[in-house]
Design a protein around this motif. Structure first.
Motif, short mmCIF file in Angstrom:
data_model
loop_
_atom_site.label_atom_id
_atom_site.label_comp_id
_atom_site.label_asym_id
_atom_site.label_seq_id
_atom_site.Cartn_x
_atom_site.Cartn_y
_atom_site.Cartn_z
N LEU A 315 0.83 -1.21 0.00
CA LEU A 315 0.00 0.00 0.00
C LEU A 315 0.86 1.26 0.00
N CYS A 316 1.96 1.21 0.74
CA CYS A 316 2.89 2.35 0.75
C CYS A 316 3.50 2.55 -0.64
N ALA A 317 3.83 1.43 -1.30
CA ALA A 317 4.39 1.52 -2.65
C ALA A 317 3.37 2.11 -3.61
N ARG A 318 2.12 1.68 -3.48
CA ARG A 318 1.06 2.23 -4.32
C ARG A 318 0.95 3.74 -4.15
N ASP A 319 1.01 4.20 -2.89
CA ASP A 319 0.94 5.63 -2.62
C ASP A 319 2.15 6.38 -3.18
N ALA A 320 3.32 5.75 -3.11
CA ALA A 320 4.54 6.39 -3.61
C ALA A 320 4.47 6.58 -5.12
N GLY A 325 2.54 10.61 -9.73
CA GLY A 325 1.67 10.63 -10.88
C GLY A 325 1.85 9.42 -11.78
N LEU A 326 2.32 8.31 -11.21
CA LEU A 326 2.59 7.11 -11.98
C LEU A 326 1.58 6.02 -11.65
N THR A 332 4.06 -5.11 -9.99
CA THR A 332 5.10 -4.14 -9.63
C THR A 332 5.13 -3.89 -8.12
N LEU A 333 3.95 -3.78 -7.52
CA LEU A 333 3.88 -3.56 -6.08
C LEU A 333 4.46 -4.75 -5.32
N ILE A 362 11.24 2.45 -5.12
CA ILE A 362 10.51 2.34 -6.39
C ILE A 362 11.34 2.85 -7.56
N ASN A 363 12.40 3.62 -7.28
CA ASN A 363 13.26 4.09 -8.36
C ASN A 363 13.86 2.93 -9.15
#
Length: 367
Positions: A315-320, A325-326, A332-333, A362-363
């Motif tokens: 969920l944190c990754a989704r928010d990041a 704007g991606l 991927t998550l 996520i980079n």
């Protein structure tokens, strides 16, 4: 953008003041010119509160102006952030926004969501509180303590943590040397007192509170106690947040016990943790435990931040991704979440870093 139009308006205001031959009306336009010169164009001036031209015009001075003038000037003045319904434009107290963000952006922390919202809302809605609100956030790094502290600042103040009504202290950064504790005491007392005098509602955040010298906390203990005022200054509309890693192991043990017994982590209640956190804090090493803040029972709530699981990291990754704007998909998550370290060694249930490094992680998964 406003300057040409504004100068014409001020000239017309001064002309109308001359027509009415009322010096007080002239002071209205002079006030606004002084405000622009001092605050917008940053002219070299020192406002004098005893000078009529430095006073905000009172309502009875507008009697000689047409409604069009009043509406235009009022709109411009408010666009500069000088007026609002709350009385102090720096303070927004957006409880609805705070509730929404706690619910949608803070993951895996049902206890913090509930306790923080109720504590803040109750304090804001009770102007006759008999003491400042003092909260102590506990848990491992990356579980959301700083995130929630900033969220509180963002929703209570127009400028968030940058507001002149908010002050963040980081123990090892602002108070690094034990031998200078007496100097720090005076500096800290003065900083808090000056801010309370400037703002009717203040927020003080102490990060890594377990590293504070006990004498330093005791120096400001009166500001958090049940006093009408201290040396003529009331601190009852202040909020103090203490953030520490104390109790991280205890919180993890409780969460792990619930998991082993097949219970949902959402079934963990404050009764399962708050008393244990209070006890561990008082028995821990460091100045926070030894201070009169603890022995005087001045902390209103010990707020536990639970260790985060794999699903929370996703969920944190989704928010990041969303913050950039991606778009992101489940695959991927999962990749981002799998890249994190988990503990204990056998269960591999909790993220060792919480969500702290997720925005950077996520980079590695960007095209």
């Amino acid at each position: 953008m406003f300057a040409p139009w504004l100068l014409l308006l001020l000239c017309s205001l001064s002309a109308e003041a001359h027509f009415f031959q009322l010096d007080s009306l002239g002071n209205v336009s002079t006030y606004y010119f002084n405000y622009i010169y001092c605050n917008i164009w940053e002219g070299d001036c020192q406002p004098h509160q005893d000078d009529d031209t430095q006073q905000v015009p009172s309502r009875d001075l507008w009697a000689g102006f047409s409604q069009d003038y009043i509406s235009l000037l009022h709109q411009w003045y408010c666009n500069l952030g000088q007026c609002c319904e709350s009385g102090d434009c720096r303070i927004t107290n957006n409880i609805t926004g705070l509730a929404f963000d706690l619910q949608t952006k803070l993951h895996g922390q049902h206890l913090a969501q509930s306790v923080v919202l109720k504590a803040i809302q109750g304090f804001i809605n009770n102007p006759e509180s008999n003491k400042p609100l003092t909260l102590s956030f506990h848990g491992w790094s990356g579980t959301g303590k700083n995130f929630v502290a900033r969220m509180i600042a963002d929703h209570l103040y127009r400028d968030g943590v940058k507001s002149e009504c908010v002050r963040l202290f980081i123990a090892p950064f602002h108070f690094p040397h034990a031998r200078l504790v007496d100097t720090y005491k005076g500096q800290l007392r003065e900083a808090i007192r000056d801010m309370v005098l400037r703002c009717p509602q203040t927020l003080f955040i102490f990060d890594e509170a377990e590293k504070l010298h006990p004498g330093l906390i005791d120096a400001i203990k009166p500001y958090m106690d049940h006093y009408d005022n201290v040396d003529g200054v009331s601190y009852r509309r202040s909020i103090f947040l203490f953030l520490s890693n104390i109790g991280g192991a205890t919180i993890t043990d409780v969460a792990l016990d619930f998991w082993h017994s097949g219970q949902n982590r959402e079934d963990i209640g404050m009764e399962d943790l708050e008393h244990r956190l209070r006890t561990e804090t008082m028995e821990s090493q460091g100045g926070f435990a030894q201070s009169e803040l603890m022995s005087g029972h001045l902390i209103d709530f010990f707020v536990p931040f639970l260790p985060l699981e794999y699903r929370h990291v996703k969920l944190c990754a989704r928010d990041a991704y969303a913050a950039r704007g991606l778009e992101s998909d489940e695959a991927t998550l999962d990749e981002v979440a799998k890249a994190m370290l988990y503990f204990p060694k056998e269960e591999r249930l909790f993220s060792a870093q919480g969500c702290k490094s997720v925005p950077q992680r996520i980079n590695f998964f960007l095209p």
